[in-house]
Motif scaffolding. Structure first.
Motif, short mmCIF file in Angstrom:
data_model
loop_
_atom_site.label_atom_id
_atom_site.label_comp_id
_atom_site.label_asym_id
_atom_site.label_seq_id
_atom_site.Cartn_x
_atom_site.Cartn_y
_atom_site.Cartn_z
N GLU A 1 -10.73 -43.88 -25.54
CA GLU A 1 -11.78 -44.49 -26.35
C GLU A 1 -12.85 -45.13 -25.46
O GLU A 1 -14.04 -44.98 -25.69
N ARG A 2 -12.40 -45.83 -24.43
CA ARG A 2 -13.35 -46.55 -23.56
C ARG A 2 -14.20 -45.61 -22.71
O ARG A 2 -15.36 -45.90 -22.45
N VAL A 3 -13.62 -44.51 -22.23
CA VAL A 3 -14.38 -43.66 -21.29
C VAL A 3 -15.14 -42.53 -21.98
O VAL A 3 -16.01 -41.92 -21.36
N SER A 4 -14.84 -42.26 -23.24
CA SER A 4 -15.42 -41.06 -23.84
C SER A 4 -16.92 -41.16 -24.07
O SER A 4 -17.58 -40.13 -24.19
N ALA B 1 -9.84 -36.19 -23.48
CA ALA B 1 -8.43 -36.55 -23.71
C ALA B 1 -7.51 -35.78 -22.77
O ALA B 1 -6.60 -36.36 -22.16
N GLU B 2 -7.79 -34.50 -22.61
CA GLU B 2 -6.95 -33.67 -21.74
C GLU B 2 -7.07 -34.15 -20.29
O GLU B 2 -6.07 -34.28 -19.57
N ARG B 3 -8.29 -34.45 -19.86
CA ARG B 3 -8.53 -34.90 -18.49
C ARG B 3 -7.82 -36.24 -18.23
O ARG B 3 -7.21 -36.46 -17.19
N VAL B 4 -7.93 -37.14 -19.19
CA VAL B 4 -7.30 -38.46 -19.02
C VAL B 4 -5.78 -38.32 -18.93
O VAL B 4 -5.15 -38.88 -18.03
N HIS B 5 -5.20 -37.54 -19.84
CA HIS B 5 -3.73 -37.37 -19.82
C HIS B 5 -3.27 -36.76 -18.49
O HIS B 5 -2.28 -37.20 -17.91
N THR B 6 -4.01 -35.73 -18.05
CA THR B 6 -3.63 -35.07 -16.79
C THR B 6 -3.72 -36.03 -15.61
O THR B 6 -2.78 -36.15 -14.81
#
Ligand code: S3P
Length: 168
Positions: free
Chosen positions: A111-114, A127-132
């Motif tokens: 939420e903060r970086v999007s 979301a995919e980048r953050v999770h990875t």
């Protein structure tokens, strides 16, 4: 506590700049955001730096700025999320400061970086980048003296925790 600076580390979007500003205001210490110093020195945004000069050049400059920022005393130094990946940086941080790791859950981070275009490592499917990246960096912040989960805390509460830790 004999450590003379406070270093804030943590993944993107964990609140390092916001907390750093508030902490500096509370203590009357200088606030340094290493990403801001790098942008000023290079005369370009972090995104442009990654695109035009490449990440290795950014990391080199980042190490120099971290070292310079921790040269004195009474500074609050907020570092980029990837700064901890270099052992040299971790050593400089530990030797010259009280190292506080800020964490947040994945949803909060996303939420903060999007909304931010200036974070080249999480562009595209955020979301995919953050999770990875969270998985890759799972233990990268473990060397901190203290870890604070910011997901459910106000900035004031976080500042209070750090100040009381330091017995300032
Ligand atoms: C990075 C985090 C960014 C910035 C650069 C690389 C990273 O800083 O240094 O985009 O590798 O995690 P913030 O953590 O302040 O977003």
């Amino acid at each position: 506590m004999e450590k003379s600076n406070i270093v804030l580390i943590g993944f993107m979007g964990t609140g390092k700049s916001t907390v750093g500003h508030a902490l500096a205001a509370r203590l009357g210490w200088q606030f340094v955001n290493t990403d801001d110093v790098i942008e000023e020195q290079q005369g370009m945004s972090i995104s442009d730096m990654f695109a035009k000069l490449g990440e290795p050049v950014f990391r080199q400059v980042e190490s120099e700025v971290i070292q310079a920022s921790l040269d004195g005393i009474s500074s609050i130094v907020a570092t980029g999320g990837g700064a901890v990946l270099a052992e040299q940086n971790r050593n400089v941080m530990k030797e010259n400061g009280y190292v506080v790791a800020l964490t947040a859950n994945a949803e909060t981070i996303i939420e903060r970086v999007s909304q931010d275009q200036n974070r080249p490592l999480v562009q595209g499917d955020v979301a995919e980048r953050v999770h990875t990246l969270l998985e890759v960096r799972k233990h990268a912040y473990d060397f901190a003296d203290r870890t604070i989960d910011t997901s459910e805390l106000t900035v004031e509460e976080i500042v209070n925790l750090i100040v009381s830790d330091m017995k300032l």
